[in-house]
Design a protein around this motif. Sequence first.
Motif, short mmCIF file in Angstrom:
data_model
loop_
_atom_site.label_atom_id
_atom_site.label_comp_id
_atom_site.label_asym_id
_atom_site.label_seq_id
_atom_site.Cartn_x
_atom_site.Cartn_y
_atom_site.Cartn_z
N GLU A 53 -14.74 -17.66 -7.73
CA GLU A 53 -13.30 -17.41 -7.64
C GLU A 53 -12.52 -18.45 -8.44
N SER A 54 -12.94 -19.70 -8.37
CA SER A 54 -12.27 -20.77 -9.11
C SER A 54 -12.40 -20.56 -10.61
N LEU A 55 -13.59 -20.24 -11.05
CA LEU A 55 -13.81 -20.00 -12.48
C LEU A 55 -12.95 -18.85 -12.98
N ALA A 56 -12.82 -17.80 -12.20
CA ALA A 56 -12.00 -16.66 -12.59
C ALA A 56 -10.53 -17.05 -12.71
N VAL A 57 -10.04 -17.83 -11.75
CA VAL A 57 -8.65 -18.27 -11.78
C VAL A 57 -8.38 -19.15 -13.00
N VAL A 58 -9.27 -20.09 -13.27
CA VAL A 58 -9.08 -21.00 -14.40
C VAL A 58 -9.20 -20.23 -15.72
N ALA A 59 -10.17 -19.34 -15.83
CA ALA A 59 -10.34 -18.56 -17.06
C ALA A 59 -9.09 -17.73 -17.35
N LYS A 60 -8.52 -17.13 -16.34
CA LYS A 60 -7.29 -16.34 -16.49
C LYS A 60 -6.14 -17.24 -16.93
N ALA A 61 -6.01 -18.40 -16.32
CA ALA A 61 -4.95 -19.33 -16.69
C ALA A 61 -5.10 -19.78 -18.14
N LEU A 62 -6.32 -20.04 -18.57
CA LEU A 62 -6.56 -20.46 -19.96
C LEU A 62 -6.23 -19.32 -20.93
N GLN A 63 -6.55 -18.12 -20.55
CA GLN A 63 -6.26 -16.95 -21.39
C GLN A 63 -4.76 -16.76 -21.55
N ASP A 64 -4.00 -16.99 -20.49
CA ASP A 64 -2.55 -16.78 -20.51
C ASP A 64 -1.77 -18.00 -21.00
N ALA A 65 -2.44 -19.13 -21.18
CA ALA A 65 -1.78 -20.38 -21.54
C ALA A 65 -1.31 -20.36 -22.99
N PRO A 66 -0.30 -21.19 -23.29
CA PRO A 66 0.05 -21.39 -24.70
C PRO A 66 -1.20 -21.86 -25.45
N GLN A 67 -1.41 -21.39 -26.63
CA GLN A 67 -2.64 -21.69 -27.36
C GLN A 67 -2.57 -23.02 -28.10
N THR A 68 -2.19 -24.03 -27.34
CA THR A 68 -2.21 -25.41 -27.82
C THR A 68 -3.12 -26.17 -26.87
N LEU A 69 -3.59 -27.32 -27.31
CA LEU A 69 -4.44 -28.12 -26.43
C LEU A 69 -3.67 -28.55 -25.19
N ASP A 70 -2.44 -29.00 -25.38
CA ASP A 70 -1.61 -29.39 -24.23
C ASP A 70 -1.41 -28.21 -23.28
N GLY A 71 -1.12 -27.05 -23.83
CA GLY A 71 -0.89 -25.86 -23.01
C GLY A 71 -2.12 -25.46 -22.22
N ARG A 72 -3.25 -25.50 -22.85
CA ARG A 72 -4.50 -25.13 -22.17
C ARG A 72 -4.86 -26.14 -21.09
N ILE A 73 -4.71 -27.42 -21.40
CA ILE A 73 -5.02 -28.44 -20.40
C ILE A 73 -4.11 -28.28 -19.19
N GLY A 74 -2.82 -28.17 -19.43
CA GLY A 74 -1.87 -28.03 -18.33
C GLY A 74 -2.13 -26.81 -17.48
N ALA A 75 -2.36 -25.68 -18.12
CA ALA A 75 -2.59 -24.43 -17.39
C ALA A 75 -3.91 -24.46 -16.63
N GLY A 76 -4.96 -24.93 -17.28
CA GLY A 76 -6.27 -24.95 -16.64
C GLY A 76 -6.33 -25.90 -15.45
N VAL A 77 -5.80 -27.10 -15.64
CA VAL A 77 -5.81 -28.09 -14.56
C VAL A 77 -4.95 -27.61 -13.40
N ARG A 78 -3.75 -27.13 -13.69
CA ARG A 78 -2.86 -26.64 -12.63
C ARG A 78 -3.52 -25.50 -11.86
#
Length: 180
Positions: A53-78
């Motif tokens: 479940e955690s992996l699915a949530v993080v993968a979805k957040a990364l997919q929807d995140a701004p495609q910058t390193l900062d955006g991916r880090i922020g979205a994935g961690v959050r």
Amino acid sequence: MTAAYTLYAKPGFSATTIERLCSEARISNRAFYECFGGREELLQALHERCVEESLAVVAKALQDAPQTLDGRIGAGVRAYMEFATADWRRARIMHLEVRRSGDVLAASRQRAVSSFARLVEEASAEFPQAAKIDRHLLALGVIGALQELLIEWILAEEPTELEELIQVAVHICGRALGAS
């Protein structure tokens, strides 16, 4: 599984007997053994469900995140921190009981760490600033830092506010991965 989700989180795996599980679940011991080979197998099933479940949530957040390193880090961690802390039982099973159970979850824990490490590696792969050192080892270090932050949050008498926890985790990951 619902009874185990609560009992394995508190009082914990080692303090939870099959008799207590069955009593809480209102099933017979025989019914339990028709589903699971023992309480270890049940703990593994719970842990793996939490991880999936955690992996699915993080993968979805990364997919929807701004495609910058900062955006991916922020979205994935959050996404991970919010999901892990949304249910205290999930946080305890994934970050405390997985360690306290000894060898019971060693292989399951290693698979989880490897899966999360792959997510970190893939999310940072296209950014040259994150490629200066071994990406896999870096991912493992970041995962370890997040786990320790969550353990502190779980065990604290007065837990850190979630936003502060996320801010610290994003800072650690950002510094480690070379974000701005």
